[in-house]
Motif scaffolding. Structure first.
Motif, PDB file in Angstrom:
ATOM      1  N   ASP A  49       0.805  -1.218   0.000  1.00 53.55           N
ATOM      2  CA  ASP A  49       0.000   0.000   0.000  1.00 53.55           C
ATOM      3  C   ASP A  49       0.842   1.274   0.000  1.00 53.55           C
ATOM      4  O   ASP A  49       0.525   2.242  -0.694  1.00 53.55           O
ATOM      5  CB  ASP A  49      -0.954  -0.007   1.199  1.00 53.55           C
ATOM      6  N   MET A  50       1.923   1.295   0.787  1.00 53.37           N
ATOM      7  CA  MET A  50       2.751   2.502   0.833  1.00 53.37           C
ATOM      8  C   MET A  50       3.536   2.670  -0.463  1.00 53.37           C
ATOM      9  O   MET A  50       3.772   3.792  -0.902  1.00 53.37           O
ATOM     10  CB  MET A  50       3.700   2.463   2.033  1.00 53.37           C
ATOM     11  N   LEU A  51       3.898   1.567  -1.092  1.00 51.77           N
ATOM     12  CA  LEU A  51       4.549   1.649  -2.397  1.00 51.77           C
ATOM     13  C   LEU A  51       3.580   2.240  -3.420  1.00 51.77           C
ATOM     14  O   LEU A  51       3.954   3.104  -4.219  1.00 51.77           O
ATOM     15  CB  LEU A  51       5.012   0.256  -2.830  1.00 51.77           C
ATOM     16  N   LEU A  52       2.337   1.807  -3.361  1.00 49.10           N
ATOM     17  CA  LEU A  52       1.299   2.383  -4.216  1.00 49.10           C
ATOM     18  C   LEU A  52       1.163   3.875  -3.946  1.00 49.10           C
ATOM     19  O   LEU A  52       1.074   4.680  -4.877  1.00 49.10           O
ATOM     20  CB  LEU A  52      -0.038   1.681  -3.986  1.00 49.10           C
ATOM     21  N   ALA A  53       1.152   4.266  -2.678  1.00 46.76           N
ATOM     22  CA  ALA A  53       1.032   5.685  -2.314  1.00 46.76           C
ATOM     23  C   ALA A  53       2.193   6.492  -2.883  1.00 46.76           C
ATOM     24  O   ALA A  53       1.996   7.604  -3.397  1.00 46.76           O
ATOM     25  CB  ALA A  53       0.968   5.840  -0.801  1.00 46.76           C
ATOM     26  N   ALA A  54       3.407   5.960  -2.807  1.00 48.16           N
ATOM     27  CA  ALA A  54       4.573   6.675  -3.338  1.00 48.16           C
ATOM     28  C   ALA A  54       4.450   6.870  -4.852  1.00 48.16           C
ATOM     29  O   ALA A  54       4.659   7.981  -5.362  1.00 48.16           O
ATOM     30  CB  ALA A  54       5.853   5.914  -2.997  1.00 48.16           C
ATOM     31  N   PHE A  55       4.112   5.806  -5.562  1.00 45.19           N
ATOM     32  CA  PHE A  55       3.998   5.909  -7.018  1.00 45.19           C
ATOM     33  C   PHE A  55       2.869   6.852  -7.432  1.00 45.19           C
ATOM     34  O   PHE A  55       3.043   7.689  -8.324  1.00 45.19           O
ATOM     35  CB  PHE A  55       3.773   4.530  -7.647  1.00 45.19           C
ATOM     36  N   THR A  56       1.709   6.737  -6.795  1.00 44.93           N
ATOM     37  CA  THR A  56       0.572   7.564  -7.212  1.00 44.93           C
ATOM     38  C   THR A  56       0.747   9.022  -6.805  1.00 44.93           C
ATOM     39  O   THR A  56       0.334   9.919  -7.542  1.00 44.93           O
ATOM     40  CB  THR A  56      -0.763   7.021  -6.663  1.00 44.93           C
ATOM     41  N   THR A  57       1.354   9.274  -5.651  1.00 43.81           N
ATOM     42  CA  THR A  57       1.561  10.663  -5.231  1.00 43.81           C
ATOM     43  C   THR A  57       2.547  11.351  -6.150  1.00 43.81           C
ATOM     44  O   THR A  57       2.323  12.496  -6.586  1.00 43.81           O
ATOM     45  CB  THR A  57       2.039  10.730  -3.767  1.00 43.81           C
ATOM     46  N   TRP A  58       3.644  10.678  -6.473  1.00 44.53           N
ATOM     47  CA  TRP A  58       4.604  11.286  -7.405  1.00 44.53           C
ATOM     48  C   TRP A  58       4.011  11.439  -8.797  1.00 44.53           C
ATOM     49  O   TRP A  58       4.272  12.426  -9.491  1.00 44.53           O
ATOM     50  CB  TRP A  58       5.908  10.483  -7.450  1.00 44.53           C
ATOM     51  N   ALA A  59       3.212  10.473  -9.218  1.00 47.84           N
ATOM     52  CA  ALA A  59       2.553  10.601 -10.526  1.00 47.84           C
ATOM     53  C   ALA A  59       1.651  11.824 -10.537  1.00 47.84           C
ATOM     54  O   ALA A  59       1.626  12.592 -11.507  1.00 47.84           O
ATOM     55  CB  ALA A  59       1.756   9.340 -10.849  1.00 47.84           C
ATOM     56  N   PHE A  60       0.921  12.037  -9.452  1.00 47.29           N
ATOM     57  CA  PHE A  60       0.036  13.198  -9.343  1.00 47.29           C
ATOM     58  C   PHE A  60       0.836  14.497  -9.401  1.00 47.29           C
ATOM     59  O   PHE A  60       0.469  15.446 -10.103  1.00 47.29           O
ATOM     60  CB  PHE A  60      -0.771  13.095  -8.047  1.00 47.29           C
ATOM     61  N   VAL A  61       1.947  14.553  -8.672  1.00 50.17           N
ATOM     62  CA  VAL A  61       2.811  15.742  -8.691  1.00 50.17           C
ATOM     63  C   VAL A  61       3.293  16.020 -10.111  1.00 50.17           C
ATOM     64  O   VAL A  61       3.224  17.154 -10.604  1.00 50.17           O
ATOM     65  CB  VAL A  61       4.020  15.567  -7.738  1.00 50.17           C
ATOM     66  N   LEU A  62       3.775  14.988 -10.787  1.00 49.38           N
ATOM     67  CA  LEU A  62       4.304  15.165 -12.143  1.00 49.38           C
ATOM     68  C   LEU A  62       3.215  15.523 -13.146  1.00 49.38           C
ATOM     69  O   LEU A  62       3.468  16.281 -14.086  1.00 49.38           O
ATOM     70  CB  LEU A  62       5.070  13.916 -12.584  1.00 49.38           C
ATOM     71  N   LEU A  63       2.020  15.000 -12.955  1.00 46.30           N
ATOM     72  CA  LEU A  63       0.908  15.386 -13.834  1.00 46.30           C
ATOM     73  C   LEU A  63       0.583  16.865 -13.656  1.00 46.30           C
ATOM     74  O   LEU A  63       0.380  17.593 -14.633  1.00 46.30           O
ATOM     75  CB  LEU A  63      -0.333  14.541 -13.548  1.00 46.30           C
ATOM     76  N   ILE A  64       0.539  17.322 -12.413  1.00 49.85           N
ATOM     77  CA  ILE A  64       0.250  18.734 -12.152  1.00 49.85           C
ATOM     78  C   ILE A  64       1.340  19.614 -12.753  1.00 49.85           C
ATOM     79  O   ILE A  64       1.055  20.646 -13.362  1.00 49.85           O
ATOM     80  CB  ILE A  64       0.088  18.974 -10.637  1.00 49.85           C
ATOM     81  N   GLU A  65       2.581  19.212 -12.585  1.00 48.96           N
ATOM     82  CA  GLU A  65       3.683  19.989 -13.156  1.00 48.96           C
ATOM     83  C   GLU A  65       3.693  19.897 -14.681  1.00 48.96           C
ATOM     84  O   GLU A  65       3.970  20.873 -15.364  1.00 48.96           O
ATOM     85  CB  GLU A  65       5.015  19.489 -12.599  1.00 48.96           C
ATOM     86  N   GLY A  66       3.385  18.724 -15.192  1.00 48.60           N
ATOM     87  CA  GLY A  66       3.490  18.501 -16.627  1.00 48.60           C
ATOM     88  C   GLY A  66       2.405  19.134 -17.459  1.00 48.60           C
ATOM     89  O   GLY A  66       2.636  19.539 -18.595  1.00 48.60           O
ATOM     90  N   CYS A  67       1.193  19.238 -16.913  1.00 48.69           N
ATOM     91  CA  CYS A  67       0.104  19.780 -17.730  1.00 48.69           C
ATOM     92  C   CYS A  67      -0.001  21.295 -17.613  1.00 48.69           C
ATOM     93  O   CYS A  67      -0.824  21.913 -18.285  1.00 48.69           O
ATOM     94  CB  CYS A  67      -1.221  19.113 -17.397  1.00 48.69           C
ATOM     95  N   GLY A  68       0.813  21.904 -16.773  1.00 47.19           N
ATOM     96  CA  GLY A  68       0.892  23.358 -16.713  1.00 47.19           C
ATOM     97  C   GLY A  68      -0.203  24.048 -15.934  1.00 47.19           C
ATOM     98  O   GLY A  68      -0.389  25.251 -16.075  1.00 47.19           O
ATOM     99  N   ILE A  69      -0.924  23.319 -15.073  1.00 44.24           N
ATOM    100  CA  ILE A  69      -1.975  23.999 -14.305  1.00 44.24           C
ATOM    101  C   ILE A  69      -1.451  24.529 -12.973  1.00 44.24           C
ATOM    102  O   ILE A  69      -2.099  25.343 -12.342  1.00 44.24           O
ATOM    103  CB  ILE A  69      -3.212  23.105 -14.056  1.00 44.24           C
TER     104      ILE A  69
END
Length: 197
Positions: A49-69
């Motif tokens: 579960d914590m591994l899932l949290a690490a991957f999804t949280t970083w993915a969310f951060v990168l999506l926010i940074e990547g899409c320019g919002i």
């Protein structure tokens, strides 16, 4: 380690979403997560579960940074592709929920913040989907070939269908009434949940 990686992502996410906030705000956000009951429990338990949290949280951060919002973060398709690769890692760890959480959070968050919807730059990202397929395929294709060649198709069916789609649609574990999900955050995220009102 996954817990620490998640805390770093929470700090970065806080800085991205509140660039004009006080310098201590990312530390406070990560600290509130670190002392919460569920985070501490999952961060000290040998589960995925914590591994899932690490991957999804970083993915969310990168999506926010990547899409320019995010303020002061220009659009960057490489970050979106890396986010999809991390969602692929999360899918290998815990299933397709690793794809749904960051994408759903991004689209819902943009709508609630009345920002332009990033669905086109994210959901139609060819490089992103390619990264996701390559990461998931790097494990699933050899595993499928091995399962079929050794006559273990039942194992393959269990992994691909029962542990993913069937598990979410008709769970045989963690059976709770719908109102359970309105009560559990209060103690799971205690003491941060005291700030919710």
């Amino acid at each position: 380690l996954a817990g620490l990686v998640t805390l770093i992502a929470i700090g970065r996410l806080t800085r991205r979403l509140a660039p004009d906030g006080p310098a201590w705000l990312p530390t406070l956000a990560a600290g509130l997560a670190a002392v919460s009951f569920r985070f501490t429990m999952q961060g000290t338990t040998g589960q995925l579960d914590m591994l899932l949290a690490a991957f999804t949280t970083w993915a969310f951060v990168l999506l926010i940074e990547g899409c320019g919002i995010a303020p002061e973060a220009p659009a960057d398709s490489r970050r979106i592709a890396l986010a999809f690769a991390l969602m692929g890692c999360g899918t290998l760890a815990k299933g397709p929920v690793a794809l749904l959480l960051p994408l759903g959070g991004l689209l819902l968050g943009a709508r609630l913040a009345r920002r332009p919807s990033p669905w086109r730059s994210v959901l139609l990202s060819g490089w992103g989907w390619l990264a996701f397929v390559l990461v998931v395929g790097a494990w699933i294709v050899p595993a499928a070939v091995h399962a079929v060649s050794t006559g273990h198709q039942d194992w393959l069916t269990n992994i691909l269908f029962k542990q993913t789609a069937v598990r979410y649609a008709s769970s045989w574990h963690h059976l709770k009434p719908f109102w359970y999900f309105f009560t559990v955050p209060w103690y799971d995220f205690f003491p941060a949940s005291l700030l919710l009102p």
